[in-house]
Design a protein around this motif. Sequence first.
Motif, short mmCIF file in Angstrom:
data_model
loop_
_atom_site.label_atom_id
_atom_site.label_comp_id
_atom_site.label_asym_id
_atom_site.label_seq_id
_atom_site.Cartn_x
_atom_site.Cartn_y
_atom_site.Cartn_z
N UNK A 58 0.85 -1.20 0.00
CA UNK A 58 0.00 0.00 0.00
C UNK A 58 0.88 1.25 0.00
N UNK A 59 1.95 1.24 0.80
CA UNK A 59 2.87 2.38 0.83
C UNK A 59 3.54 2.57 -0.53
N UNK A 60 3.93 1.48 -1.15
CA UNK A 60 4.56 1.58 -2.47
C UNK A 60 3.57 2.15 -3.49
N UNK A 61 2.35 1.69 -3.43
CA UNK A 61 1.33 2.15 -4.38
C UNK A 61 1.05 3.64 -4.25
N UNK A 62 0.83 4.14 -3.01
CA UNK A 62 0.48 5.56 -2.84
C UNK A 62 1.66 6.49 -3.07
N UNK A 63 2.87 5.94 -3.08
CA UNK A 63 4.05 6.78 -3.30
C UNK A 63 4.64 6.63 -4.69
N UNK A 64 3.86 6.09 -5.63
CA UNK A 64 4.29 6.09 -7.03
C UNK A 64 4.91 4.81 -7.54
N UNK A 98 9.98 5.55 4.18
CA UNK A 98 10.37 5.24 2.82
C UNK A 98 11.34 6.24 2.22
N UNK A 99 11.98 5.81 1.15
CA UNK A 99 13.00 6.57 0.44
C UNK A 99 12.51 6.93 -0.95
N UNK A 100 12.78 8.15 -1.36
CA UNK A 100 12.51 8.54 -2.74
C UNK A 100 13.56 7.88 -3.63
N UNK A 101 13.15 7.54 -4.85
CA UNK A 101 14.06 6.92 -5.82
C UNK A 101 14.19 7.86 -7.00
N UNK A 109 18.63 8.74 3.01
CA UNK A 109 17.84 8.80 4.24
C UNK A 109 16.35 8.80 3.88
N UNK A 110 15.54 8.19 4.74
CA UNK A 110 14.10 8.19 4.46
C UNK A 110 13.52 9.60 4.60
N UNK A 111 12.56 9.92 3.75
CA UNK A 111 11.93 11.24 3.82
C UNK A 111 10.40 11.15 3.83
N UNK A 112 9.88 9.96 3.68
CA UNK A 112 8.43 9.78 3.62
C UNK A 112 7.96 8.86 4.74
N UNK A 113 6.77 9.16 5.26
CA UNK A 113 6.15 8.34 6.29
C UNK A 113 4.75 7.97 5.81
N UNK A 130 2.95 11.26 3.92
CA UNK A 130 3.58 12.56 3.73
C UNK A 130 4.97 12.60 4.33
N UNK A 131 5.46 13.80 4.63
CA UNK A 131 6.79 13.93 5.22
C UNK A 131 6.84 13.25 6.59
N UNK A 132 8.02 12.83 6.99
CA UNK A 132 8.21 12.18 8.29
C UNK A 132 7.87 13.18 9.39
#
Length: 134
Positions: A58-64, A98-101, A109-113, A130-132
């Motif tokens: 679900x996290x992968x899906x909502x973050x692109x 999560x990490x932006x690719x 470093x992770x920037x998404x929560x 959104x942001x951490x």
Amino acid sequence: MLLSCYGQWLGALLCLGVVPLAIAPPTLPTAMAQMRGNESMTTNIAELVRARNYARQAAERVNGGLTRYRADQSMHGPVLQAPYVRNADGSYTFRVLGYRVTNGVSASTPSLETIVTVAADGRTTVDYNGPIRN
């Protein structure tokens, strides 16, 4: 290996004329959940792995998707080390960092929560993305 030893043990008993009254079948994998405050309940590992996978997806899906996002290692490693809470209704809530690719490379470093709740029937709800937050 365990079953062959179990079978040898049972065979030895039968050869001696001893018939066990009841033989307990192997149990499903369960483990004591991580202690969170005063909570200590038994968790079915297969159920927890399934919930963690649904939350990560679900996290992968909502973050692109995987071309734009990677979940933290805690969502891939040992399941009891995943950041989760078991809710009173039997659902699980996960905090996925999560990490932006960019160009196929994950940020350092992770920037998404993403907060995801997975119901007992597998339905997922994204509670925050959104942001951490601190």
